[in-house]
Every structure is written in structure tokens, then in C-alpha cells.
Motif scaffolding. Structure first.
Motif, PDB file in Angstrom:
ATOM      1  N   GLU A 148       0.837  -1.194   0.000  1.00 12.96           N
ATOM      2  CA  GLU A 148       0.000   0.000   0.000  1.00 12.96           C
ATOM      3  C   GLU A 148       0.872   1.244   0.000  1.00 12.96           C
ATOM      4  O   GLU A 148       2.018   1.222   0.463  1.00 12.96           O
ATOM      5  N   THR A 176       0.337   5.893  -0.160  1.00 11.47           N
ATOM      6  CA  THR A 176      -0.543   7.060  -0.239  1.00 11.47           C
ATOM      7  C   THR A 176       0.048   8.053  -1.224  1.00 11.47           C
ATOM      8  O   THR A 176       1.259   8.330  -1.184  1.00 11.47           O
ATOM      9  N   GLN A 228       4.420  10.687  -3.175  1.00  6.41           N
ATOM     10  CA  GLN A 228       3.981   9.404  -2.610  1.00  6.41           C
ATOM     11  C   GLN A 228       4.728   9.085  -1.335  1.00  6.41           C
ATOM     12  O   GLN A 228       5.899   9.414  -1.171  1.00  6.41           O
ATOM     13  N   ASP A 278       2.770   5.438   3.656  1.00  8.20           N
ATOM     14  CA  ASP A 278       1.455   5.541   4.277  1.00  8.20           C
ATOM     15  C   ASP A 278       1.076   7.019   4.348  1.00  8.20           C
ATOM     16  O   ASP A 278       1.832   7.884   3.868  1.00  8.20           O
ATOM     17  N   ARG A 287     -10.425  12.177   0.684  1.00  4.60           N
ATOM     18  CA  ARG A 287      -9.963  10.828   0.334  1.00  4.60           C
ATOM     19  C   ARG A 287     -10.684  10.378  -0.934  1.00  4.60           C
ATOM     20  O   ARG A 287     -11.909  10.452  -1.013  1.00  4.60           O
ATOM     21  N   GLN A 340     -11.168   7.321  -4.125  1.00  5.10           N
ATOM     22  CA  GLN A 340     -11.262   5.863  -4.256  1.00  5.10           C
ATOM     23  C   GLN A 340      -9.874   5.248  -4.416  1.00  5.10           C
ATOM     24  O   GLN A 340      -9.030   5.767  -5.155  1.00  5.10           O
ATOM     25  N   THR A 341      -9.652   4.134  -3.728  1.00  3.33           N
ATOM     26  CA  THR A 341      -8.371   3.433  -3.827  1.00  3.33           C
ATOM     27  C   THR A 341      -8.137   2.952  -5.256  1.00  3.33           C
ATOM     28  O   THR A 341      -9.047   2.475  -5.931  1.00  3.33           O
ATOM     29  N   HIS A 352      -6.127   0.292  -7.603  1.00  6.21           N
ATOM     30  CA  HIS A 352      -5.468  -1.017  -7.545  1.00  6.21           C
ATOM     31  C   HIS A 352      -4.633  -1.217  -8.804  1.00  6.21           C
ATOM     32  O   HIS A 352      -5.103  -0.965  -9.915  1.00  6.21           O
ATOM     33  N   GLN A 370      -1.892  -1.103  -3.770  1.00  6.34           N
ATOM     34  CA  GLN A 370      -3.075  -0.289  -3.518  1.00  6.34           C
ATOM     35  C   GLN A 370      -2.620   1.133  -3.239  1.00  6.34           C
ATOM     36  O   GLN A 370      -1.843   1.373  -2.314  1.00  6.34           O
ATOM     37  N   LEU A 371      -3.098   2.077  -4.043  1.00 11.64           N
ATOM     38  CA  LEU A 371      -2.765   3.490  -3.884  1.00 11.64           C
ATOM     39  C   LEU A 371      -3.957   4.227  -3.281  1.00 11.64           C
ATOM     40  O   LEU A 371      -5.068   4.160  -3.810  1.00 11.64           O
ATOM     41  N   HIS A 372      -3.719   4.923  -2.200  1.00  9.01           N
ATOM     42  CA  HIS A 372      -4.769   5.675  -1.523  1.00  9.01           C
ATOM     43  C   HIS A 372      -4.538   7.170  -1.767  1.00  9.01           C
ATOM     44  O   HIS A 372      -3.616   7.744  -1.202  1.00  9.01           O
TER      45      HIS A 372
END
Length: 357
Positions: A231, A233, A263, A266, A292, A294-295, A297, A306-308
């Protein structure tokens, strides 16, 4: 006695093969090389428009060698496996330095260039010059494993060595360019991974897998393993004019040298990056309450990511900030001119739909 394997395959190719691919007209060493690199891990239908845009912008080895890196990555953007593009340009620059701006007609010299392995070197020599070299791409491995009943995952050195030996024994004396293309077409359109058309196969009368009912089990699949999940962010900062802040990735590693979003591993790490850079970019009051999104993938060969995204809109960049080599504000209509990873480009061009906090 039936005709040779190569003769039967060429007869099939004359009727059913692909004869109008853009790199076949004209079939120059540069165009063959470019197509072979693009076709690694990528299907023909996907490659064709990228190939046509690439050769229109960079028509020969010297043009590729001299092009700005961002231009090369922008032309490649969306094809993935960006190391191919970086190696392509590095090889072009080596050709200018060592081979007078041309691809060498020599197997060892081709093999010494970045991004060119044994099968790619053979494909260039056989298609561009008609030289007698065997190829062994994924399609050919599948076909030969079935036709000769070779068990074992083709990625294993022992199995691959066996398949290379078989491929060498099947070469025709002439029509090497057509034979090379025939093998690729045959594997891509008839002897496919799933549901191959065995009854239409021109070489089924001596195919071991067909005779023994082993078509579905050959070639032996790669041992499966669960891909790890990672993961991260990303920060999507958008100013009042709709420009977004892009950060150039490091020269090595994932998405090397591409333009992406800032990036962190977290949210805390990503926000720490913002705290370190924001005083020179945006007013302190603009840094509050991100949205925030949508994540996103994205799958890599060895892991899933997974990018948040955290999103700020309507920022007012400080006037003193100027673009540098690694950080810049980019308008939406300029995104196409930069090499940007596919999932990041999708995020940038998608409507901003915030999740509920």
C-alpha cells in the motif's frame, strides 16, 4: 512422409498469417527492433498504435538516441514495463557510439545492447536480414512444448535449453523472416494458451500433445504463489487553474524517471513530505482537510499495489515557486506530453469523487 515442420507452418502462414503489420512495411532493422521490444509482454493489437506514434516521432536510431528522455517516456506511456523504453534509448545511444548509428548485423553485438536478449536478437537478425537464427518467445515455447511433448515449466533452464535445441533443428533454409513471423502468428492465433484450434492446426499430425490428449496440460504452468500486497498514499494537489503537482520518480526502481504524484508508504509519510515541501509551494491554510479518493489497484509482476489518494482542490501556489527538474505544476492538456504511470494517469483524468470521511 509429411512435409517438414517449417514447410507446413509457412504454407499456413501464406494463407492465414499477418502480412500487414506496420513494422513489416518497410521491414527495417530499426522498425523490427522497436516492434520486438514493444511486443514483449504486450499484444499486437495494443502495440500497433503505440508503434505508429513512436516511429512518426522518432523514425530512426539517431532520432531515438538524441530525443529528450521525457519525450521517449511520453511516447511509451501506457505500454507499461518502462524499463523497456529506458533500455531502448540506451541501446540507441550505444549504437550511435559503437555502430555508426545503426543496429549491428551481428548476434553478439546485438546481445550486448541493453534490453536485447537471445530471442530478440535472433528475431531482429531473421526478420531484418533473413539470417538463420531461431527465436524462443512465449508463443514458440508453448507451441514447441506441445508439439514435442516437452514437460516442465519452460522458464526452468533445463526445459528452456531443450526447447532451444528443438527450435534450432526446425529452421528452414530460406524465408527466415516469414518463418519467424509465422511462429509468432501461429502461437498467437491458433495454438493459443486456452482453447487452441487443434483440428485446424497445420502440424497436428505429429503433435505429441494432440496425439496423447495433453494439449491442456502443456506447457507445464509456472508454479503459482500468492502475490504480496503493498500500500502507498499519493498526494493529488490541484490548484485553482486545474493544474496538478507532479513529482519525478527516482532514476531507479518502480516507475523509474516517470512523472507521478508525490507518494509515501502511508498517509503519515506522504503528509510528512507535504509538510517538508509545502512552505515553498502553497499557503499554510490550504493544507487542511484533504479529501480521500477511491483506492487505485494496480498489479505488478511480483506484487499488487493499492494506492490511496489524498486530494486537495483550489490551491493557491506561491508565486515564488518555479518548476525544477523533479517537481512541477502541470495543466491537464499537458499530461499527454509526459511519461506517467498508467494508474496515475487514470487517476488524474478521472472525475474527482471523494469518499465520505
Amino acid at each position: 512422409m509429411s512435409a517438414s515442420y517449417a514447410a507446413r507452418l509457412l504454407a499456413w502462414f501464406d494463407v492465414h498469417g499477418r502480412h500487414d503489420l506496420p513494422w513489416q512495411h518497410p521491414r527495417t532493422p530499426y522498425r523490427v527492433w522497436l516492434s520486438e521490444i514493444m511486443l514483449q509482454q504486450t499484444q499486437v493489437r495494443v502495440v500497433i498504435p503505440y508503434f505508429e506514434r513512436f516511429v512518426a516521432a522518432l523514425p530512426d536510431v539517431r532520432a531515438l538516441a538524441a530525443a529528450p528522455r521525457d519525450d521517449v517516456l511520453a511516447l511509451w506511456s501506457g505500454l507499461g514495463y518502462y524499463a523497456r523504453a529506458r533500455n531502448l534509448q540506451a541501446a540507441a545511444q550505444a549504437c550511435v557510439e559503437r555502430h555508426d548509428g545503426e543496429l549491428p548485423r551481428d548476434f553478439d553485438a546485438l546481445l550486448a545492447l541493453p534490453g536485447i536478449g537471445r530471442s530478440t536478437a535472433a528475431a531482429i537478425l531473421s526478420q531484418a536480414w533473413g539470417d538463420r537464427f531461431a527465436i524462443l518467445d512465449g508463443n514458440v515455447k508453448r507451441v514447441l512444448a506441445r508439439h514435442h511433448g516437452v514437460a516442465g515449466w519452460p522458464g526452468l533452464p533445463k526445459v528452456e535449453k531443450t526447447l532451444w535445441a528443438i527450435a534450432d533443428t526446425l529452421l528452414p533454409q530460406t524465408r527466415m523472416a516469414d518463418y519467424t513471423q509465422a511462429q509468432m502468428d501461429f502461437g498467437a492465433t491458433l495454438c493459443t494458451r486456452h482453447a487452441p484450434a487443434c483440428l485446424l492446426c497445420p502440424v497436428n499430425d505429429d503433435c505429441v500433445a494432440f496425439a496423447q490428449g495433453r494439449v491442456e496440460e502443456l506447457p507445464t504452468p509456472k508454479p503459482t504463489k500468492t502475490l504480496p500486497e503493498r500500500e502507498a498514499t499519493v498526494l493529488l494537489l490541484e490548484d485553482r487553474d486545474g493544474r496538478v503537482l507532479l513529482h519525478r520518480r527516482p532514476a531507479t526502481g518502480v516507475w523509474a524517471a516517470l512523472w507521478s504524484l508525490p507518494q509515501g508508504e502511508d498517509a503519515d509519510a506522504a503528509l510528512a513530505w507535504l509538510d517538508a515541501h509545502a512552505p515553498n509551494m502553497i499557503d499554510a491554510g490550504d493544507r487542511d482537510t484533504p479529501h480521500r479518493l477511491q483506492t487505485v489497484h494496480h498489479g505488478f509482476t511480483h506484487y499488487r499495489l493499492q494506492l490511496h489518494p489524498l486530494y486537495w482542490a483550489g490551491l493557491a501556489p506561491r508565486r515564488a515557486v518555479r518548476d525544477n527538474d523533479d517537481l512541477r505544476w502541470v495543466a491537464r492538456d499537458e499530461l499527454a506530453t509526459l511519461g506517467i504511470p498508467a494508474p496515475i494517469r487514470t487517476l488524474l483524468l478521472s472525475p474527482r469523487v471523494a469518499l465520505e470521511d
